[in-house]
Design a protein around this motif. Structure first.
Motif, PDB file in Angstrom:
ATOM      1  N   SER A 172       0.828  -1.211   0.000  1.00 24.30           N
ATOM      2  CA  SER A 172       0.000   0.000   0.000  1.00 24.30           C
ATOM      3  C   SER A 172       0.858   1.255   0.000  1.00 24.30           C
ATOM      4  N   LEU A 173       1.920   1.257   0.804  1.00 22.64           N
ATOM      5  CA  LEU A 173       2.823   2.410   0.873  1.00 22.64           C
ATOM      6  C   LEU A 173       3.508   2.656  -0.464  1.00 22.64           C
ATOM      7  N   LEU A 174       3.995   1.582  -1.077  1.00 21.72           N
ATOM      8  CA  LEU A 174       4.689   1.710  -2.356  1.00 21.72           C
ATOM      9  C   LEU A 174       3.767   2.273  -3.429  1.00 21.72           C
ATOM     10  N   TYR A 175       2.534   1.763  -3.480  1.00 19.95           N
ATOM     11  CA  TYR A 175       1.601   2.253  -4.489  1.00 19.95           C
ATOM     12  C   TYR A 175       1.133   3.675  -4.200  1.00 19.95           C
ATOM     13  N   SER A 176       1.084   4.054  -2.941  1.00 23.04           N
ATOM     14  CA  SER A 176       0.724   5.434  -2.588  1.00 23.04           C
ATOM     15  C   SER A 176       1.783   6.402  -3.103  1.00 23.04           C
ATOM     16  N   ILE A 177       3.058   6.058  -2.895  1.00 18.29           N
ATOM     17  CA  ILE A 177       4.164   6.890  -3.398  1.00 18.29           C
ATOM     18  C   ILE A 177       4.117   6.947  -4.921  1.00 18.29           C
ATOM     19  N   TYR A 178       3.869   5.806  -5.537  1.00 20.30           N
ATOM     20  CA  TYR A 178       3.782   5.687  -6.997  1.00 20.30           C
ATOM     21  C   TYR A 178       2.679   6.586  -7.549  1.00 20.30           C
ATOM     22  N   PHE A 179       1.527   6.532  -6.915  1.00 19.24           N
ATOM     23  CA  PHE A 179       0.375   7.319  -7.364  1.00 19.24           C
ATOM     24  C   PHE A 179       0.630   8.816  -7.209  1.00 19.24           C
ATOM     25  N   VAL A 180       1.180   9.222  -6.087  1.00 19.08           N
ATOM     26  CA  VAL A 180       1.433  10.644  -5.831  1.00 19.08           C
ATOM     27  C   VAL A 180       2.437  11.209  -6.838  1.00 19.08           C
ATOM     28  N   LEU A 181       3.540  10.476  -7.099  1.00 21.27           N
ATOM     29  CA  LEU A 181       4.530  10.931  -8.078  1.00 21.27           C
ATOM     30  C   LEU A 181       3.917  11.049  -9.475  1.00 21.27           C
ATOM     31  N   THR A 182       3.059  10.086  -9.838  1.00 19.18           N
ATOM     32  CA  THR A 182       2.382  10.133 -11.138  1.00 19.18           C
ATOM     33  C   THR A 182       1.482  11.355 -11.230  1.00 19.18           C
ATOM     34  N   LEU A 183       0.742  11.619 -10.164  1.00 17.44           N
ATOM     35  CA  LEU A 183      -0.176  12.760 -10.134  1.00 17.44           C
ATOM     36  C   LEU A 183       0.574  14.087 -10.240  1.00 17.44           C
ATOM     37  N   VAL A 184       1.681  14.203  -9.530  1.00 14.07           N
ATOM     38  CA  VAL A 184       2.480  15.428  -9.577  1.00 14.07           C
ATOM     39  C   VAL A 184       2.995  15.669 -10.994  1.00 14.07           C
ATOM     40  N   GLU A 185       3.502  14.614 -11.637  1.00 17.10           N
ATOM     41  CA  GLU A 185       3.982  14.772 -13.007  1.00 17.10           C
ATOM     42  C   GLU A 185       2.853  15.174 -13.939  1.00 17.10           C
ATOM     43  N   PHE A 186       1.694  14.561 -13.779  1.00 14.26           N
ATOM     44  CA  PHE A 186       0.526  14.877 -14.610  1.00 14.26           C
ATOM     45  C   PHE A 186       0.178  16.366 -14.521  1.00 14.26           C
ATOM     46  N   VAL A 187       0.169  16.895 -13.317  1.00 14.08           N
ATOM     47  CA  VAL A 187      -0.159  18.311 -13.114  1.00 14.08           C
ATOM     48  C   VAL A 187       0.895  19.212 -13.759  1.00 14.08           C
ATOM     49  N   LEU A 188       2.170  18.873 -13.576  1.00 14.16           N
ATOM     50  CA  LEU A 188       3.255  19.679 -14.153  1.00 14.16           C
ATOM     51  C   LEU A 188       3.226  19.648 -15.678  1.00 14.16           C
ATOM     52  N   LEU A 189       2.843  18.511 -16.252  1.00 15.63           N
ATOM     53  CA  LEU A 189       2.736  18.417 -17.714  1.00 15.63           C
ATOM     54  C   LEU A 189       1.577  19.266 -18.233  1.00 15.63           C
ATOM     55  N   LEU A 190       0.481  19.303 -17.480  1.00 15.62           N
ATOM     56  CA  LEU A 190      -0.646  20.169 -17.846  1.00 15.62           C
ATOM     57  C   LEU A 190      -0.215  21.635 -17.821  1.00 15.62           C
ATOM     58  N   CYS A 191       0.580  21.990 -16.822  1.00 18.95           N
ATOM     59  CA  CYS A 191       1.086  23.364 -16.718  1.00 18.95           C
ATOM     60  C   CYS A 191       1.979  23.725 -17.903  1.00 18.95           C
ATOM     61  N   GLY A 192       2.556  22.725 -18.538  1.00 24.09           N
ATOM     62  CA  GLY A 192       3.434  22.954 -19.681  1.00 24.09           C
ATOM     63  C   GLY A 192       2.711  23.024 -21.010  1.00 24.09           C
ATOM     64  N   GLY A 193       1.389  22.922 -20.988  1.00 23.80           N
ATOM     65  CA  GLY A 193       0.617  23.075 -22.216  1.00 23.80           C
ATOM     66  C   GLY A 193       0.140  21.791 -22.855  1.00 23.80           C
ATOM     67  N   MET A 194       0.436  20.643 -22.255  1.00 18.56           N
ATOM     68  CA  MET A 194      -0.072  19.386 -22.789  1.00 18.56           C
ATOM     69  C   MET A 194      -1.584  19.302 -22.572  1.00 18.56           C
ATOM     70  N   SER A 195      -2.278  18.620 -23.477  1.00 18.29           N
ATOM     71  CA  SER A 195      -3.700  18.353 -23.258  1.00 18.29           C
ATOM     72  C   SER A 195      -3.836  17.313 -22.147  1.00 18.29           C
ATOM     73  N   VAL A 196      -5.037  17.186 -21.612  1.00 20.48           N
ATOM     74  CA  VAL A 196      -5.274  16.206 -20.539  1.00 20.48           C
ATOM     75  C   VAL A 196      -4.922  14.800 -21.026  1.00 20.48           C
ATOM     76  N   PHE A 197      -5.314  14.488 -22.251  1.00 17.15           N
ATOM     77  CA  PHE A 197      -5.055  13.152 -22.806  1.00 17.15           C
ATOM     78  C   PHE A 197      -3.557  12.912 -22.956  1.00 17.15           C
ATOM     79  N   GLN A 198      -2.845  13.879 -23.510  1.00 15.36           N
ATOM     80  CA  GLN A 198      -1.396  13.740 -23.699  1.00 15.36           C
ATOM     81  C   GLN A 198      -0.682  13.636 -22.356  1.00 15.36           C
ATOM     82  N   ALA A 199      -1.084  14.474 -21.400  1.00 12.45           N
ATOM     83  CA  ALA A 199      -0.441  14.476 -20.086  1.00 12.45           C
ATOM     84  C   ALA A 199      -0.673  13.165 -19.349  1.00 12.45           C
ATOM     85  N   LEU A 200      -1.894  12.633 -19.478  1.00 16.03           N
ATOM     86  CA  LEU A 200      -2.211  11.374 -18.798  1.00 16.03           C
ATOM     87  C   LEU A 200      -1.401  10.229 -19.385  1.00 16.03           C
ATOM     88  N   ASN A 201      -1.335  10.154 -20.700  1.00 14.36           N
ATOM     89  CA  ASN A 201      -0.533   9.120 -21.362  1.00 14.36           C
ATOM     90  C   ASN A 201       0.935   9.219 -20.977  1.00 14.36           C
TER      91      ASN A 201
END
Length: 476
Positions: A180-209
């Protein structure tokens, strides 16, 4: 051999595949794509099969190391076949061997593709390819262990069989809590990257992929140019997160706890040193081709991409000078840290091998001297050293045999060598015909099957796949 328990876990795998397929299902609905019905049908088939297999719970739920390895291997094969079905049935990848290759490449986070034009694929298939990276990055069995009613010892056997690296330790007394701890860290890092990619102008679909593929260190993209068409900001963000996902996730746990010494282990320090020196040398080597700023950015991205075994590209490094190409091939073999989502031999094994070499030289000079291998003030037991040595022997044997078999296709040596390197180390691109602007579609079906085995063996640390072909494994 506890066959009932093995099939029971495989049934749960199919349940979760059905659940995972909701991601492309929803995507197809959003974009009004007809492939929705194919993904729905495959999801229902997996759900029904999982229900039939798990309807009767086994009385004996105990699993030992042998069963743990068999479950890991069969689970990944089951996962890959079921993941290939929608790719094949939609007709977007008309050959089942090709669809299986793409699916295995996705789940093992290799990123080697047989698709020449990824932009022609449906949104559902694009998100499914990237999502398989995210599922396979941390390990589907690690995820399922949170939900399966198994004993701690049983869970640990499965976790050791699936987790990358020479050793696996629990962060907390309960294995489920560790997962559970490992997946929590994994999920949070993924979410942070997703948000930063959105801030860089990527579409939601591109950022999620991109976030899914980076987190799993996989490398499937949504554009034919991979990350090359995106802004320098996006490239820098992806570079940073490729490296972050290459570091042992235990380090993040210790950072959260404020235990800096435990977080920055010898393995992490050696990994960062290799990254820094390789980037420096390649930057110097290619500065004449690009401006200094671009040379640094391209070098950092390519090194991060290959040592993390992600496989993204911003430029065609196949065209770089020989010293730069040689350095990139070397970091392909080194790979990421143990306990990360990256592939390769792993830095921890490299450290143990060099320390073992130093120990042998000392013993030759001073035969009576008692010398032990130590890492981070801890003695490495003989069993771990032996397992690393055996791993390397198996690695070389599989590599050589794979190279010989695919050579029957009569392609050049660099193509064959780096194709095996890219698959057994779960990287994606190689050089020449399998370079960053090419794909693996030109290989024959037998060669593709060999490379499929290499991808699975590389992701599962070789031994679980080898056990499947050992007759003694199946004896009661």
């Amino acid at each position: 051999m506890n066959y009932r328990m093995i099939f029971y876990v495989l049934g749960w795998i199919l349940f979760f595949v059905a659940l995972f397929l909701f991601v492309p299902d929803i995507t197809a609905l959003i974009y009004s794509e007809s492939v929705f019905w194919i993904y729905c049908c495959v999801s229902l088939i997996c759900l029904l099969a999982g229900f039939i297999i798990t309807r009767k719970r086994p009385e004996n739920k105990t699993l030992y190391a042998r069963e743990g390895h068999v479950i890991a291997a069969l689970s990944w094969i089951t996962l890959s076949i079921s993941g290939a079905l929608p790719l094949f049935l939609t007709g977007e990848i008309p050959s089942f061997i090709d669809a299986l290759f793409e699916s295995v490449s996705g789940f093992t986070t290799t990123g080697a593709s047989v698709v020449a034009d990824v932009e022609a694929l449906s949104h559902a298939t694009l998100i499914w390819r990237s999502f398989t990276h995210w599922i396979g990055g941390m390990g589907v069995l690690v995820f399922i262990m949170v939900f399966l009613p198994l004993s701690g010892a049983t869970n640990m056997h499965i976790m050791k069989a699936e987790s990358p690296g020479p050793s696996v330790s629990k962060l907390v007394p309960r294995v489920k809590k560790t997962a559970s701890l490992l997946y929590s860290i994994y999920f949070v890092l993924t979410l942070v990257e997703f948000v930063l990619l959105l801030c860089g102008g990527m579409s939601v679909f591109q950022a999620l992929n991109t976030a899914f593929a980076t987190a799993g260190t996989g490398g499937f993209g949504v554009l034919n140019t991979s990350i090359g068409s995106f802004s320098p900001y996006i490239q820098i963000i992806v570079t940073i997160f490729m490296l972050l996902f290459s570091i042992n996730f235990n380090s993040y746990y210790f950072l959260i706890k404020g235990k800096l010494r435990e977080a920055f282990t010898t393995e992490v320090r050696v990994f960062l040193l290799i990254v820094f020196l390789t980037i420096l040398l390649i930057t110097i080597n290619i500065t004449g081709i690009y401006t200094t700023e671009d040379a640094l950015r391209y070098s950092a991205f390519s090194v991060a991409s290959l040592i993390s075994t992600t496989g993204y590209s911003t430029v065609d490094f196949n065209q770089w000078p020989e010293i730069s190409r040689a350095l990139l091939v070397l970091v392909m073999f080194v790979g990421a840290c143990a306990g990360s989502t990256g592939g390769g031999i792993k830095v921890s094994r490299i450290v143990i091998l060099f320390k073992g070499l130093a120990k042998e030289i000392k013993v030759m000079i001073h035969p009576r001297q008692v010398s032990k291998i130590q890492i981070d003030s801890h003695s490495i037991d003989h069993e771990t050293v032996r397992s690393v040595n055996v791993y390397m022997v198996c690695y070389v044997l599989i590599f050589v045999l794979s190279l010989l078999v695919i050579s029957f296709d009569d392609h050049d040596m660099v193509t064959n060598f780096t194709a095996v390197t890219a698959t057994i180390n779960n990287i994606g691109p190689g050089l020449e015909l399998v370079g960053p602007t090419a794909n693996f579609a030109f290989f024959s079906d037998p060669a593709k099957l060999v490379l499929i085995f290499d991808m699975l063996a590389g992701r599962l640390e070789l031994f679980p796949m080898l056990l499947l072909f050992t007759p003694a494994t199946w004896k009661k």
